[in-house]
Design a protein around this motif. Structure first.
Motif, mmCIF file in Angstrom:
data_model
loop_
_atom_site.group_PDB
_atom_site.id
_atom_site.type_symbol
_atom_site.label_atom_id
_atom_site.label_comp_id
_atom_site.label_asym_id
_atom_site.label_seq_id
_atom_site.Cartn_x
_atom_site.Cartn_y
_atom_site.Cartn_z
ATOM 1 N N LEU A 11 -12.879 16.225 18.650
ATOM 2 C CA LEU A 11 -13.973 15.967 17.456
ATOM 3 C C LEU A 11 -13.136 15.592 16.072
ATOM 4 O O LEU A 11 -13.256 14.995 15.169
ATOM 5 C CB LEU A 11 -14.740 16.991 16.804
ATOM 6 N N VAL A 12 -12.063 15.992 15.933
ATOM 7 C CA VAL A 12 -11.296 15.581 14.513
ATOM 8 C C VAL A 12 -10.487 14.401 15.048
ATOM 9 O O VAL A 12 -10.136 13.480 14.121
ATOM 10 C CB VAL A 12 -9.630 17.089 14.548
ATOM 11 N N ARG A 13 -9.753 14.239 15.802
ATOM 12 C CA ARG A 13 -8.809 12.577 16.267
ATOM 13 C C ARG A 13 -9.934 12.043 16.096
ATOM 14 O O ARG A 13 -9.283 10.770 15.355
ATOM 15 C CB ARG A 13 -8.600 12.493 17.709
ATOM 16 N N ALA A 14 -11.439 11.660 15.960
ATOM 17 C CA ALA A 14 -12.449 10.677 15.813
ATOM 18 C C ALA A 14 -12.744 10.626 14.782
ATOM 19 O O ALA A 14 -12.978 9.348 14.030
ATOM 20 C CB ALA A 14 -13.753 11.272 17.583
ATOM 21 N N GLY A 15 -12.907 11.864 13.872
ATOM 22 C CA GLY A 15 -13.350 11.578 12.567
ATOM 23 C C GLY A 15 -12.047 10.546 11.821
ATOM 24 O O GLY A 15 -11.941 10.238 11.044
ATOM 25 N N MET A 16 -10.566 11.771 12.094
ATOM 26 C CA MET A 16 -10.014 11.113 11.373
ATOM 27 C C MET A 16 -9.526 9.249 11.830
ATOM 28 O O MET A 16 -9.724 8.841 10.903
ATOM 29 C CB MET A 16 -8.384 11.140 12.496
ATOM 30 N N THR A 17 -10.209 9.118 13.320
ATOM 31 C CA THR A 17 -10.021 7.494 13.053
ATOM 32 C C THR A 17 -11.436 6.180 12.794
ATOM 33 O O THR A 17 -10.750 5.341 12.460
ATOM 34 C CB THR A 17 -10.427 7.722 15.126
ATOM 35 N N GLU A 18 -12.113 7.153 12.643
ATOM 36 C CA GLU A 18 -13.144 6.758 11.341
ATOM 37 C C GLU A 18 -12.580 6.735 10.561
ATOM 38 O O GLU A 18 -13.038 5.402 10.155
ATOM 39 C CB GLU A 18 -14.487 7.166 11.875
ATOM 40 N N LEU A 19 -11.985 7.243 10.022
ATOM 41 C CA LEU A 19 -11.881 7.525 8.021
ATOM 42 C C LEU A 19 -10.524 5.978 8.558
ATOM 43 O O LEU A 19 -10.983 5.677 7.086
ATOM 44 C CB LEU A 19 -11.220 8.609 7.581
ATOM 45 N N ARG A 21 -10.596 3.456 9.855
ATOM 46 C CA ARG A 21 -10.470 1.906 10.020
ATOM 47 C C ARG A 21 -11.673 1.344 8.783
ATOM 48 O O ARG A 21 -11.523 0.752 8.189
ATOM 49 C CB ARG A 21 -11.939 2.264 11.184
ATOM 50 N N ILE A 22 -12.159 3.391 8.562
ATOM 51 C CA ILE A 22 -12.950 2.610 7.204
ATOM 52 C C ILE A 22 -11.691 1.666 5.903
ATOM 53 O O ILE A 22 -12.124 1.695 5.175
ATOM 54 C CB ILE A 22 -13.876 4.031 6.306
ATOM 55 N N SER A 23 -10.312 3.287 5.446
ATOM 56 C CA SER A 23 -9.630 2.503 4.615
ATOM 57 C C SER A 23 -8.983 1.090 5.252
ATOM 58 O O SER A 23 -8.419 0.328 4.120
ATOM 59 C CB SER A 23 -8.705 3.860 5.081
ATOM 60 N N GLU A 24 -8.623 1.370 5.961
ATOM 61 C CA GLU A 24 -7.934 -0.004 7.173
ATOM 62 C C GLU A 24 -8.702 -1.249 7.495
ATOM 63 O O GLU A 24 -8.128 -0.691 9.022
ATOM 64 C CB GLU A 24 -6.718 0.381 7.628
#
Length: 225
Positions: free
Chosen positions: A17-25, A27-30
């Motif tokens: 879940l942490v990896r998924a959240g980090m990945t989403e953030l 992709r939003i930033s970059e």
């Protein structure tokens, strides 16, 4: 038209879940980022040996034999110019210093309750800056009270350019004097005796860790070499 290069980013965390959240953030930033995920040390090393990553976000505590710090040490030993950022729920100063001394260019607390602060931390790192948590760095990332006349200064505005700027970037990536000298095709003594002392004088520091703190406090954005 020249195509925008893909930004390869590695996220290491033992919790999906942490990896998924980090990945989403990320992709939003970059939006141009291609994010690779890993849950343990072995998977991470395999990815590092197969792909080139501009950034790696590493969980400090993987609750296993090897930690994110071991990955950081591997990057340093292999002299990879990946900008590594540690993720941790620990805010002990000794732990932060340990990561910085091992070559991290940032340290983001995993328990940031304010999503906007976490996004700001990500943006700072992805744009070439160094992020350290407020309790450690001793300043508010939303204010510039320490440096009212230096709002997001460039290295050039501080008189840092040319080869000296290259050295600053490599120092902030955690590379040793020997590794920097090899990359720049100069003698190690040139880095140790000329460039490093000059940068220390500019920032009024005596150690590399202090240099990273100053780059973070002044919100200096480093160029991509």
């Amino acid at each position: 038209m020249t195509e925008t290069p893909i930004l390869n980013i590695l996220v290491l965390d033992d919790q999906g879940l942490v990896r998924a959240g980090m990945t989403e953030l990320i992709r939003i930033s970059e939006p141009r980022a291609k994010v690779f995920e890993a849950s343990n040390y072995a998977m991470t090393i395999a990815l590092l040996d197969k792909h080139y990553f501009q950034f790696a976000f590493l969980d400090f505590d993987l609750k296993a034999e090897f930690s994110g710090l071991d990955v950081l040490k591997y990057l340093h030993e292999q002299e990879m110019d990946t900008r590594a950022v540690m993720l941790s729920g620990c805010l002990e100063q000794d732990v932060v210093f340990q990561c910085l001394n091992a070559g991290a260019c940032g340290y983001i607390p995993k328990d940031m309750s304010n999503n906007g602060v976490f996004r700001s931390a990500l943006d700072t790192v992805l744009q070439g800056g160094i992020f350290l948590p407020e309790p450690i760095a001793g300043f508010n990332i939303y204010s510039n009270k320490l440096f009212p006349s230096l709002t997001d200064p460039s290295p050039e505005s501080l008189g840092i350019n040319g080869r000296c700027l290259e050295v600053l970037v490599y120092l902030c990536q955690g590379l040793s004097n020997k590794a920097i000298a090899r990359k720049m095709c100069v003698e190690e003594g040139t880095i140790r005796k000329d460039y490093v002392p000059k940068l220390f004088r500019v920032f009024k520091v005596t150690r590399r860790t202090e240099l990273l703190f100053e780059v973070s406090k002044r919100r200096i954005k480093l160029p991509k070499l």
